[in-house]
Design an enzyme around this catalytic site. Structure first.
Site, PDB file in Angstrom:
ATOM      1  N   LYS A 146       0.880  -1.098   0.019  1.00 18.26           N
ATOM      2  CA  LYS A 146       0.016  -0.092  -0.154  1.00 18.26           C
ATOM      3  C   LYS A 146       0.865   1.436  -0.046  1.00 18.26           C
ATOM      4  CE  LYS A 146      -4.047   1.869   2.677  1.00 18.26           C
ATOM      5  NZ  LYS A 146      -4.841   1.628   3.685  1.00 18.26           N
TER       6      LYS A 146
ATOM      7  N   SER B  75      -9.816   1.658   2.679  1.00 20.44           N
ATOM      8  CA  SER B  75      -9.073   2.298   1.767  1.00 20.44           C
ATOM      9  C   SER B  75      -7.927   1.515   1.049  1.00 20.44           C
ATOM     10  CB  SER B  75      -8.142   3.289   2.737  1.00 20.44           C
ATOM     11  OG  SER B  75      -7.353   2.894   3.669  1.00 20.44           O
TER      12      SER B  75
ATOM     13  N   SER C 116      -9.957  -1.002   6.930  1.00 20.21           N
ATOM     14  CA  SER C 116      -9.285  -0.528   5.493  1.00 20.21           C
ATOM     15  C   SER C 116      -8.557  -1.731   4.900  1.00 20.21           C
ATOM     16  CB  SER C 116      -8.340   0.591   5.585  1.00 20.21           C
ATOM     17  OG  SER C 116      -9.197   1.836   5.630  1.00 20.21           O
TER      18      SER C 116
END
Lengths: 503, 481, 104
Positions: B85, B160, B184
């Site tokens: 990420k 996210s 997330s």
């Protein structure tokens, strides 16, 4: 202003003293905690506030903070850190990590040399900010075209000691800072160097009608960089506030800046909302919860504090009561941590008066070197002077060279005095010999005096007639003839002996 | 077919790949080439990545092959392609948080998890797209454009960590790391049909994870199967002296737990977290619990009313911490700077231009919650709710080994479907409680819901209860097939 | 609990003030939108503000750790190039910023 204009008014002063802790590394990262390095070389992701970095607390900083608390008779309590949020270019994370509702040290006191106790509200740990310099003609924030930031100081550990508003004069405030400074040095927490910013003082000053119990509105004075400035700033501010009140005005609670050049304080431009710091517990750190053993170890490991050391040194030197010159010398010696030199000399049977003078004057002036001079070497020097092998003038010169030698040896170690706690032996006799400082025997001196009396019969008559002032003329002439090797006191006693014999 | 068809499929797992590479059945370079080809084929449709590290990855894969050729074991993740990420710091590789603020920022250091992955022989393939600064539940808040759900390109991948979930679901990589502040990792895993794990707070070092809400953030893996996720947890977890909140407890034996079955395991279905779910999700979920009961688990319903305060508490605590964590983006030291007459206007201009609307919204909300006069009513009160929820969980775990709920109340939704912030925040309703309590939780795919989109089942466990969580998760995975 | 919190609403003036605290420059449209949206979120949050939690202690950490400390030993610093390459304006080894109007 004179203290007379305070008539009818009481001054109330509380002090906040920020002390940089003498650690190897910063509070939350392993960057060097050192002064004067080239800009932005002592920084890492943590102290530069880079995204993703996290703080880890320096154990030495906690130990030193607890020592300060113990020395100030504080309760040492479980504590935690908060974030104090505000935007400023010298603040890498846009928040300062500081102790807020649970400081490590609370409720202590400090005793001034006068015997008065000043309350200590708290002494908590926090991190320092970076340093901003201003480009432009003035070098000041006003009128600067832009500013430059160096983050070497960002994250340096500080302990902020907050006193109760217990002081009532500029002198008391100065005494407090001197004593606190001496305690911080004694704890090993600080080098106590105000000129390098190791110690920074903010003063909260208010005035009230004499006899009134209610506290007046206070102003906080920043940028006080020396004891002298502190005294001036407080006196100016008190006079200003009294003048405002006497003209029927009111004091606005504000932060004021002390200008070293003008000796005046002026209102600092700061934003209305700048004090909404939005404190909240720092989630990246955990609580400090010292157990009894830890606190006990700190308390028992505390070296003797200045008050105790002053008492010891004073009694050994036969120093007078507080305020006398000898007592002041004792305070100076202790404040600079040089008691070991004097005590060593006394153990060797040296004249206390001489030991104290050399230490409080010559050694204190060069404290960095003096701290590394072996007490035995100092003792030998003082003994030489005590028994009259060398004169006071010569003794000062020899001590100067001894300290030069210590400086040289420190430099050979790498120029850093911070890490080195040892002593250097320096031979004062060798230095005295190399300079040709030899004790003049009394026969030689007497012969020289005879010569001088012969060439100056008029002056000698005046001396015989009891003109004490003319004695100095003979001392000067003797010094000249012996190229400084004659001892003033020895000359006087020779002159007296000559007079008495003739008489 | 139209774009609604599934674009690509997950590739072989982490362990399979590592074994293939170690036994020289397949070289690390070949594994990587496959990945890069797949990325080249489908990435422009999916947009899982902010950055693909073509050359660096190839170099690393060939290093791994060299080690193996010399008889040296590169570690448990030998040649395994991994995506990160884009809020996990990578030395000399851009790390943007999908924000204009950090578009050009190159970290001078690696996050602890990156060093651990590299030490284990992994090959880092790229940095994945995300909601800006991890604030969002759809990856629509990326400054660089949204990611699409590989299961159906008309739908969001969740967020996210939407890019991480999509990169695994699309078969670009065997595994991706995400971060989970309120769901997330788990929610996008659920929406993309992969496994996602949020370990116990403190299990995985946060050093080098760009903070959103420090007391809630936790790094975890997204994988194609439960066992792989267990292995990745073992690799990236463990004590880190650079993170003061890191737990000094062994993080091992998770893979073994995956084979233990659920006989006699007490499974609690949380009423308050099941009720808000849509009927299709409820149906899939109920099928899962029925099957668990059928293989010996003791399934019961439990009500934890305190959880209904979770969302409100979360949306005070997370923005409050974020408002402080994101204050450092002031244009002084790194990242975007927009010129201004004086330093304050420069900061204001920089922050106004650098942050997107959702980030600004949360900074505003958090600043308000901490500001003078409101702290006690909002932030202070939310922290008390946190205690309340943690205690309620504690009571529940006296009767149950794990708690179960749907991960997300719905399957993946369409782009632009949730314009109202509160509506979007509701996507996290089942996941945030674990973050508030610091507990581990995972999402395991189980069946399909509306529009043939994946449903995820959330397994929650008490602090340091990863072993039992993986034990149950692995069985759910088995039952799903 | 304050009156403001129980109202659960936020005025446009407050939004302006908060934006200033947070160093965000918002245009009129953003101010309107945030006033509305923050109001709705705070309305929702007020469910939290209304619970009687006087006897519950606040929890700022999910795990109860204490005394996590490091030894006072040196660690590596960054190179000046690492700072310079990321800095918006680097001058003579320092970070340059436009003129500062206020003291901290």
């Amino acid at each position: 202003m004179s203290s007379d204009s305070l008539e009818g008014w009481d001054l109330v002063i509380g002090l906040e003293v920020h002390c940089e802790l003498d650690t190897n590394t910063k509070l939350f990262c392993g960057c060097p905690n050192s002064f004067g390095d080239s800009p932005n070389t002592n920084v890492c992701p943590v102290c530069l506030g880079l995204p993703g970095s996290l703080p880890v607390l320096n154990s030495r900083a906690v130990d030193l903070a607890m020592r300060i608390g113990a020395a100030l008779h504080c309760d040492i309590r479980p504590s935690r850190f908060h974030r104090k949020n505000y935007f400023y270019p010298d603040m890498p994370k846009a928040f300062q990590i500081s102790q807020y509702d649970a400081p490590i040290n609370c409720d202590g006191w400090l005793e001034l040399t006068t015997g008065k106790r000043v309350g200590i509200e708290r002494a908590h740990i926090e991190e320092d900010t970076g340093k901003t310099t201003h480009l432009g003609e003035s070098g000041r924030i006003q009128g600067a075209s832009s500013s430059l930031v160096d983050y070497n100081r960002a994250g340096v550990p500080l302990v902020e000691t907050v006193s109760a508003p217990d002081m009532n004069s500029a002198q008391e405030a100065k005494d407090y800072v001197s004593e606190l400074r001496a305690i911080l040095v004694a704890c090993g927490a600080s080098d106590g160097k105000m000129e390098e910013g190791s110690l920074r003082v903010d003063a909260n000053v208010s005035v009230r009608r004499s006899g009134s119990k209610e506290l007046g509105t206070r102003c906080e004075i920043k940028n006080v960089n020396s004891l002298k400035s502190l005294g001036k700033a407080i006196e100016f501010e008190a006079a200003r506030q009294i003048a405002v009140l006497q003209q029927g005005g009111t004091i606005r609670q504000e932060t004021r800046h002390f200008n070293e050049d003008t000796g005046e304080t002026s209102s600092m431009r700061s934003k209305e909302d700048s004090h909404d710091y939005r404190y909240f517990p720092e989630p990246d750190l955990v609580v400090i919860s010292p157990d009894e053993a830890w606190i006990g170890g700190i308390r028992s490991g505390l070296p003797p504090m200045p008050a105790e050391r002053r008492a010891l040194l004073g009694s050994k030197c036969g120093a007078g009561s507080p305020g006398t010159p000898s007592s002041n010398q004792v305070s100076t010696v202790v404040a600079h941590g040089l008691d070991a030199l004097v005590l060593g000399a006394l153990d060797d049977g040296a004249d206390p008066r001489i030991a104290l003078s050399r230490c409080a004057n010559e050694a204190v002036a060069r404290v960095d070197a003096a701290l590394h001079l072996a007490p035995t070497s100092f003792s030998r020097l003082v003994t030489m002077e005590s028994v009259g092998d060398i004169t006071a003038t010569q003794s000062k010169l020899v001590l100067g060279e001894m300290l030069d030698e210590v400086d040289q040896k420190l430099e050979e170690l790498g120029g850093s005095t911070g890490g080195f706690g040892g002593y250097f032996e320096v031979d004062p006799e060798a230095i005295a010999n190399s300079k040709g400082f030899e004790k003049l025997d009394n026969t030689t001196l007497a012969r020289t005096l005879d010569d001088i009396v012969e060439s100056n019969p008029g002056e000698w008559e005046r001396f015989l007639a009891g003109d004490e002032k003319v004695a100095q003329f003979f001392v000067g002439q003797m010094m000249k003839s012996t190229r400084g090797q004659a001892d003033g006191k020895a000359v006087i006693s020779l002159m007296n002996a000559r007079r008495d014999k003739k008489g | 077919m139209t774009s609604t068809q599934r674009t690509s499929f997950p590739r072989q797992g982490v362990r399979e790949t590592a074994i293939a590479v170690k036994t020289r059945f397949q070289s690390a370079s070949d594994v990587l080439s496959d990945c890069l080809e797949e990325i080249a084929r489908c990435e422009d449709k999916i947009h899982a990545f902010n950055l693909v590290l073509d050359n660096q990855a190839r170099q690393r894969a060939s290093e791994i092959d060299d080690l193996i050729a010399r008889g040296i074991d590169p570690g448990p993740l030998a040649g395994v392609p991994v995506a990160l990420k884009d809020n996990i710091c990578t030395r000399e590789i851009a790390t943007t948080c999908s924000s204009k603020m950090l578009e050009r920022w190159i970290p001078p250091y690696n996050a602890t998890v990156v060093a651990k992955l590299q030490d284990a022989g992994a090959v880092i393939v790229g940095k994945t797209n995300m909601d800006e600064f991890a604030m969002g539940s759809s990856t629509e808040n990326s400054a660089f454009g949204p990611t699409r759900n590989p299961c159906n390109l008309d739908y969001v991948p969740g967020g996210s960590s939407g890019g991480s979930a999509a990169s695994v679901a699309a078969g670009f990589v065997c595994c991706a790391l995400g971060s989970d502040t309120g769901g997330s990792i788990r929610q996008p895993a659920s929406l993309c049909g992969v496994v996602g794990v949020k370990p116990t707070y403190g299990r995985v070092s946060r050093y080098g994870l760009i903070a959103f809400a420090s007391s809630l953030d936790q790094i975890g893996p997204l994988c194609v199967n439960v066992g792989d996720a267990a292995l990745i947890c073992e690799v990236i977890g463990g004590y880190d002296p650079r993170d003061s909140t890191s737990i000094d407890e062994p993080f091992s034996g998770l893979l073994d737990s995956c084979d233990k079955g659920v006989d006699g395991i007490r499974v609690g279905v949380v009423t308050e977290l099941l009720a808000p779910a849509s009927p299709d999700v409820q149906a899939a979920f109920t099928k899962c619990t029925d099957k668990l009961a059928a293989i010996g688990a003791k399934v019961d319903e439990i009500s934890i009313p305190e959880l209904s305060y979770g969302l409100a508490a979360y949306y005070l605590i997370a923005p409050a911490e974020a408002s402080s964590n994101l204050a450092r983006y002031d244009g002084v030291r790194y990242g975007l700077r927009v010129a201004g007459q004086d330093v304050e206007s420069m900061m204001r201009a920089t922050r106004s231009a650098g942050f997107g609307p959702e980030v600004k919204r949360r900074i505003m909300l958090g600043t308000y919650a901490l500001s003078s006069g409101y702290y006690d009513a909002y932030y202070g009160q939310a922290q008390r709710v946190r205690t309340l929820i943690t205690k309620a969980f504690g009571r529940a775990y006296e009767s149950f080994d794990v708690l179960l709920s749907p991960t997300s109340p719905t399957v993946a939704f369409g782009f632009g479907a949730k314009q109202d912030p509160l509506d979007m925040y509701n996507s996290d309703i089942a996941t945030i409680a674990s973050n508030l309590a610091g507990h581990p939780a995972m999402s395991v795919p189980f069946g399909l819901g509306a529009n043939n989109l994946p449903v995820g089942v959330q397994v929650m466990a008490p602090t340091l209860g990863e072993a039992v969580m993986f034990q149950v998760g692995a069985q759910i995975e088995g039952l799903a097939q | 609990m304050t009156d403001q919190a129980s109202r659960g609403k936020i005025s446009r003036e407050e939004v302006v003030h908060i934006a200033s605290l947070a160093r965000l420059g918002l245009d009129d449209g953003e101010l309107d939108a945030f006033t509305r949206e923050l109001g709705a979120i705070l309305d929702h949050a007020s469910t939290v503000a209304e619970i009687d939690l006087r006897d519950v202690s606040p929890m700022s950490h999910p795990i109860a750790l204490s005394n996590v400390l490091r030894d006072d030993v040196l660690d590596e610093c960054l190179e000046l190039e690492d700072l310079q390459s990321n800095a918006p304006d680097f001058f003579e080894g320092k970070f340059r910023v436009p003129k500062i109007l206020d003291e901290p």
